[in-house]
Design a protein around this motif. Structure first.
Motif, PDB file in Angstrom:
ATOM      1  N   LYS A 188       0.514  -1.103   0.205  1.00 54.52           N
ATOM      2  CA  LYS A 188      -0.059  -0.144  -0.183  1.00 54.52           C
ATOM      3  C   LYS A 188       0.612   0.866  -0.253  1.00 54.52           C
ATOM      4  O   LYS A 188       2.301   1.315   0.613  1.00 54.52           O
ATOM      5  CB  LYS A 188      -1.008  -0.331   0.761  1.00 54.52           C
ATOM      6  N   TYR A 189      -0.139   2.610  -0.393  1.00 50.75           N
ATOM      7  CA  TYR A 189       1.277   3.338  -0.089  1.00 50.75           C
ATOM      8  C   TYR A 189       1.333   5.059   0.886  1.00 50.75           C
ATOM      9  O   TYR A 189       0.233   4.366   1.423  1.00 50.75           O
ATOM     10  CB  TYR A 189       0.195   4.174  -1.762  1.00 50.75           C
ATOM     11  N   LEU A 190       2.083   5.132   0.949  1.00 46.14           N
ATOM     12  CA  LEU A 190       2.123   6.273   2.367  1.00 46.14           C
ATOM     13  C   LEU A 190       1.385   6.829   2.390  1.00 46.14           C
ATOM     14  O   LEU A 190       1.378   8.413   1.251  1.00 46.14           O
ATOM     15  CB  LEU A 190       4.072   6.138   3.086  1.00 46.14           C
ATOM     16  N   LYS A 191       0.352   7.944   3.204  1.00 42.96           N
ATOM     17  CA  LYS A 191       0.150   9.114   3.119  1.00 42.96           C
ATOM     18  C   LYS A 191       0.390   9.333   4.573  1.00 42.96           C
ATOM     19  O   LYS A 191      -0.008   9.034   5.423  1.00 42.96           O
ATOM     20  CB  LYS A 191      -1.984   8.608   3.259  1.00 42.96           C
ATOM     21  N   GLN A 192       0.825  11.015   4.398  1.00 36.72           N
ATOM     22  CA  GLN A 192       0.617  12.186   5.436  1.00 36.72           C
ATOM     23  C   GLN A 192       0.106  12.377   5.599  1.00 36.72           C
ATOM     24  O   GLN A 192       0.052  13.902   4.574  1.00 36.72           O
ATOM     25  CB  GLN A 192       2.486  12.001   5.553  1.00 36.72           C
ATOM     26  N   ALA A 193      -0.577  12.959   6.823  1.00 36.63           N
ATOM     27  CA  ALA A 193      -1.298  13.809   7.357  1.00 36.63           C
ATOM     28  C   ALA A 193      -0.353  15.090   6.912  1.00 36.63           C
ATOM     29  O   ALA A 193       0.096  15.526   7.338  1.00 36.63           O
ATOM     30  CB  ALA A 193      -2.319  13.732   7.946  1.00 36.63           C
ATOM     31  N   LYS A 194      -1.370  16.740   7.309  1.00 40.73           N
ATOM     32  CA  LYS A 194      -0.649  17.774   7.777  1.00 40.73           C
ATOM     33  C   LYS A 194       0.313  17.549   9.180  1.00 40.73           C
ATOM     34  O   LYS A 194       1.501  18.844   9.021  1.00 40.73           O
ATOM     35  CB  LYS A 194      -1.541  19.096   8.138  1.00 40.73           C
ATOM     36  N   ASP A 195      -0.307  17.164  10.132  1.00 43.01           N
ATOM     37  CA  ASP A 195      -0.091  17.224  11.137  1.00 43.01           C
ATOM     38  C   ASP A 195       0.436  16.300  11.505  1.00 43.01           C
ATOM     39  O   ASP A 195       1.979  15.855  12.471  1.00 43.01           O
ATOM     40  CB  ASP A 195      -0.584  16.640  12.064  1.00 43.01           C
ATOM     41  N   GLY A 196       1.419  14.889  10.302  1.00 41.01           N
ATOM     42  CA  GLY A 196       2.612  14.308  10.710  1.00 41.01           C
ATOM     43  C   GLY A 196       2.209  13.008  10.191  1.00 41.01           C
ATOM     44  O   GLY A 196       3.039  12.073  10.522  1.00 41.01           O
ATOM     45  N   ALA A 197       1.109  12.807  10.608  1.00 41.81           N
ATOM     46  CA  ALA A 197       0.580  11.196  11.070  1.00 41.81           C
ATOM     47  C   ALA A 197       0.583  10.783   9.386  1.00 41.81           C
ATOM     48  O   ALA A 197       0.286  11.371   8.389  1.00 41.81           O
ATOM     49  CB  ALA A 197      -1.019  11.337  11.860  1.00 41.81           C
ATOM     50  N   TRP A 198       0.852   8.884   9.606  1.00 35.67           N
ATOM     51  CA  TRP A 198       1.025   8.925   8.891  1.00 35.67           C
ATOM     52  C   TRP A 198      -0.366   7.608   8.781  1.00 35.67           C
ATOM     53  O   TRP A 198      -1.240   6.721   9.309  1.00 35.67           O
ATOM     54  CB  TRP A 198       1.960   7.545   8.755  1.00 35.67           C
ATOM     55  N   SER A 199      -1.196   7.180   6.913  1.00 34.32           N
ATOM     56  CA  SER A 199      -1.530   6.034   7.322  1.00 34.32           C
ATOM     57  C   SER A 199      -1.296   5.263   5.665  1.00 34.32           C
ATOM     58  O   SER A 199      -0.649   6.095   5.099  1.00 34.32           O
ATOM     59  CB  SER A 199      -2.917   6.736   6.945  1.00 34.32           C
ATOM     60  N   LEU A 200      -1.927   4.139   5.176  1.00 32.90           N
ATOM     61  CA  LEU A 200      -1.602   3.731   4.557  1.00 32.90           C
ATOM     62  C   LEU A 200      -3.212   3.770   3.258  1.00 32.90           C
ATOM     63  O   LEU A 200      -3.842   3.379   4.002  1.00 32.90           O
ATOM     64  CB  LEU A 200      -1.245   1.892   4.350  1.00 32.90           C
ATOM     65  N   VAL A 201      -2.909   3.376   2.217  1.00 32.98           N
ATOM     66  CA  VAL A 201      -3.979   3.937   1.309  1.00 32.98           C
ATOM     67  C   VAL A 201      -3.430   2.770  -0.029  1.00 32.98           C
ATOM     68  O   VAL A 201      -2.474   3.255  -0.480  1.00 32.98           O
ATOM     69  CB  VAL A 201      -4.225   5.672   1.035  1.00 32.98           C
ATOM     70  N   GLU A 202      -4.839   2.358  -0.664  1.00 29.29           N
ATOM     71  CA  GLU A 202      -4.987   1.301  -1.527  1.00 29.29           C
ATOM     72  C   GLU A 202      -3.963   2.083  -2.881  1.00 29.29           C
ATOM     73  O   GLU A 202      -3.613   1.891  -3.839  1.00 29.29           O
ATOM     74  CB  GLU A 202      -6.228   0.861  -1.583  1.00 29.29           C
ATOM     75  N   ASN A 203      -4.683   3.126  -2.981  1.00 26.64           N
ATOM     76  CA  ASN A 203      -5.356   3.911  -4.628  1.00 26.64           C
ATOM     77  C   ASN A 203      -3.054   4.871  -4.861  1.00 26.64           C
ATOM     78  O   ASN A 203      -3.321   6.141  -3.339  1.00 26.64           O
ATOM     79  CB  ASN A 203      -6.210   4.824  -4.884  1.00 26.64           C
ATOM     80  N   GLN A 204      -3.140   5.150  -5.466  1.00 26.85           N
ATOM     81  CA  GLN A 204      -1.803   5.691  -5.444  1.00 26.85           C
ATOM     82  C   GLN A 204      -2.440   6.861  -5.698  1.00 26.85           C
ATOM     83  O   GLN A 204      -1.079   8.352  -5.298  1.00 26.85           O
ATOM     84  CB  GLN A 204      -0.709   5.786  -7.158  1.00 26.85           C
ATOM     85  N   ASN A 205      -3.300   7.440  -6.163  1.00 27.66           N
ATOM     86  CA  ASN A 205      -3.215   9.121  -6.748  1.00 27.66           C
ATOM     87  C   ASN A 205      -3.613   9.079  -5.448  1.00 27.66           C
ATOM     88  O   ASN A 205      -3.840  11.314  -4.946  1.00 27.66           O
ATOM     89  CB  ASN A 205      -4.646   8.478  -7.371  1.00 27.66           C
ATOM     90  N   GLU A 206      -4.584   8.874  -4.291  1.00 27.00           N
ATOM     91  CA  GLU A 206      -4.341   9.472  -2.983  1.00 27.00           C
ATOM     92  C   GLU A 206      -2.848   9.511  -2.156  1.00 27.00           C
ATOM     93  O   GLU A 206      -2.698  10.116  -0.811  1.00 27.00           O
ATOM     94  CB  GLU A 206      -5.059   8.569  -2.166  1.00 27.00           C
TER      95      GLU A 206
END
Length: 532
Positions: free
Chosen positions: A395-413
């Motif tokens: 899955k792809y890493l997504k980082q919020a403005k506050d620095g929090a990490w999450s994983l998403v399926e879609n590369q566009n996200e």
């Protein structure tokens, strides 16, 4: 002179620790018999020494009464202590008790007896203790009821408590009395003697340092104590602490759990704490009524000292011997970071009448990695504008403005990371251990798009970073396998600028061969198309 007193007078002071007096609900004479043991201590504390000093004798017991006589060498000390404790403005023992001050002490209230015990123990020097009477508690005897084998004579004793070179709160205790049995004692529970039902015993008040509470830290079901977390992870914490069994002997028993979360942990609000109880380690958890405790908080995730949460049981008597389990959540924030990584910790102590325990603690680390993007010619030291996405576990890493990490399926996200101006640096901060794949999605203007780089990065549980070399050798690791490991990642404008390794031109030859093979396939396809 000797004063003949009702045994009720003696029993009023029969068991006293820190001035804890007992009052007799009823007493009766019985057939003469030896009472064994004469004197004992309940909840004896490991490595403590309890030393008895006999300051008064008993004689002629019978018909519910006994004679009290002050031991000669203690007369001055007992008189002085009684003077200080009787609250008399004239500060003097009445004339009729001049020669037998212990008999006067037998008339004291509980409050006066508490003060008398302290004053008597402060006598300097103390008259001789009972020969071979001291009871030194070994580690395996801690918590038990132990008899004073050296106490052979009935009487009224001062018992001192020493531990690690320090002197604790003393006790004034009457032994069992030959000829007087069947005593029922109503204990004053102010200082923890509520469990006493007969003369000749007392509860140790000076408890050893408490066992530190137990803490756990989990993300989902995974234990992260001593391991790694991501910024943005929600950690489930528990604190488990046992209320001493001696709490049952008090009128009320203050029990406090103090939990401190470090900077970078956003702790749940006090109303979201869950407090439960269980009997023993295998007991079933049951909710503790909110009326029994109060939760207060100070500080916060952004502050240097973090967040302190206090769970206060103004009276934990009903929880004596039970384990309290406090559950709550804390979210890891970017405030925990120092450079690429950081840590979050959480510690707890308990405070009771026995003092404050040591800490139970959890700690989790968070790490990161960085690399420097370089190009050719004028960009040989730093290349800005290259874009990347990062994958973990497919899955792809997504980082919020506050620095929090999450994983998403879609590369566009996914979050797109861009190499910085002047430095060419790309940094990812606040990550847990794991294997990451970095994919270049866009090369800077004028650079070859068909030589974009894909490479692997592994962060170990101890924070050591290892870069995996890519197929075209565009990644050059530096200090691989260390916490400060980094790498340079090269872009080229043409095939001739790809790195050469081994024998001259090996990499170039391989790439050209692949291109030629590709061209051959194209020619073959076109030829086949013409045939049709």
């Amino acid at each position: 002179m000797k004063m003949r007193k009702l045994f009720a007078g003696i029993a009023a002071a029969a068991t006293l620790l820190g001035g804890m007096a007992l009052g007799v609900a009823g007493a009766q004479a019985a057939d003469t018999q030896d009472a064994t043991p004469l004197l004992k201590v309940n909840n004896a504390q490991a490595d403590h020494t309890y030393t008895p000093y006999k300051f008064a004798t008993f004689a002629n017991a019978g018909n519910g009464s006994v004679e009290v006589d002050t031991v000669a060498v203690w007369k001055n000390a007992v008189t002085k202590a009684a003077d200080a404790a009787d609250n008399d403005t004239e500060n003097s023992v009445p004339a009729e008790f001049k020669d037998n001050p212990a008999a006067y002490v037998a008339t004291f209230t509980a409050e006066q007896l508490r003060k008398f015990a302290t004053e008597l123990a402060n006598t300097n020097p103390l008259p001789p203790a009972v020969t071979n009477g001291a009871l030194t508690v070994t580690a395996d005897q801690g918590g038990q009821s132990l008899s004073f084998s050296g106490v052979k004579e009935e009487g009224w004793y001062l018992v001192t408590d020493t531990y690690d070179g320090k002197t604790g709160t003393p006790a004034v205790v009457a032994t069992t009395v030959k000829g007087l049995t069947g005593l029922t004692i109503k204990a004053d529970t102010v200082t923890g003697q509520g469990g006493i039902e007969s003369v000749g015993e007392f509860n140790a008040k000076n408890e050893n340092p408490l066992t530190p509470p137990t803490k756990t830290a989990k993300v989902g079901t995974a234990d992260v104590n001593g391991k790694t977390v991501n910024v943005g992870d929600t950690v489930n914490f528990t604190v488990s602490a046992t209320v001493p069994a001696s709490a049952a002997n008090y009128d009320s028993y203050l029990f406090t759990i103090t939990d401190t979360a470090s900077k970078g942990l956003q702790v749940a609000q006090s109303t979201d704490f869950t407090v439960q109880k269980k009997a023993g380690q295998a007991g079933t958890l049951e909710t503790v009524g909110r009326a029994l405790y109060e939760v207060t908080q100070t500080g916060g995730a952004t502050q240097k000292d973090g967040t302190t949460t206090t769970i206060t049981f103004a009276d934990a008597k009903s929880l004596a011997g039970k384990t309290i389990v406090v559950s709550y959540t804390g979210t890891v924030t970017a405030d925990a970071l120092t450079d690429l990584g950081g840590s979050v910790s959480n510690s707890a102590t308990i405070t009771t009448n026995g003092g404050t325990s040591g800490e139970g603690k959890t700690e989790s680390k968070t790490y990161g990695f960085q690399f420097k993007k370089i190009g050719v010619d004028n960009d040989a030291n730093a290349l800005a504008g290259a874009q990347f996405v990062v994958k973990k576990d497919g899955k792809y890493l997504k980082q919020a403005k506050d620095g929090a990490w999450s994983l998403v399926e879609n590369q566009n996200e996914a979050t797109v990371f861009t190499s910085a101006d002047e430095t060419g640096l790309v940094q990812l901060k606040g990550l847990a251990a794991g294997t990451y794949t970095v994919e270049e999605t866009e090369a800077p203007t004028s650079y070859a798009q068909n030589f974009k780089v894909t490479f692997g990065v592994t962060i170990a549980q101890d924070g050591k970073v290892t870069f995996k070399q890519d197929a075209l050798k565009q990644v050059t690791p530096q200090n691989n396998g260390t916490e400060s490991a980094t790498a340079t990642v090269k872009n080229v404008k043409s095939i001739t600028q790809l790195p050469l390794t081994g024998a001259a031109g090996t990499t170039l030859f391989t790439v050209v061969a692949l291109l030629v093979a590709g061209a051959g396939v194209t020619v073959a396809v076109k030829s086949r198309q013409r045939m049709h």
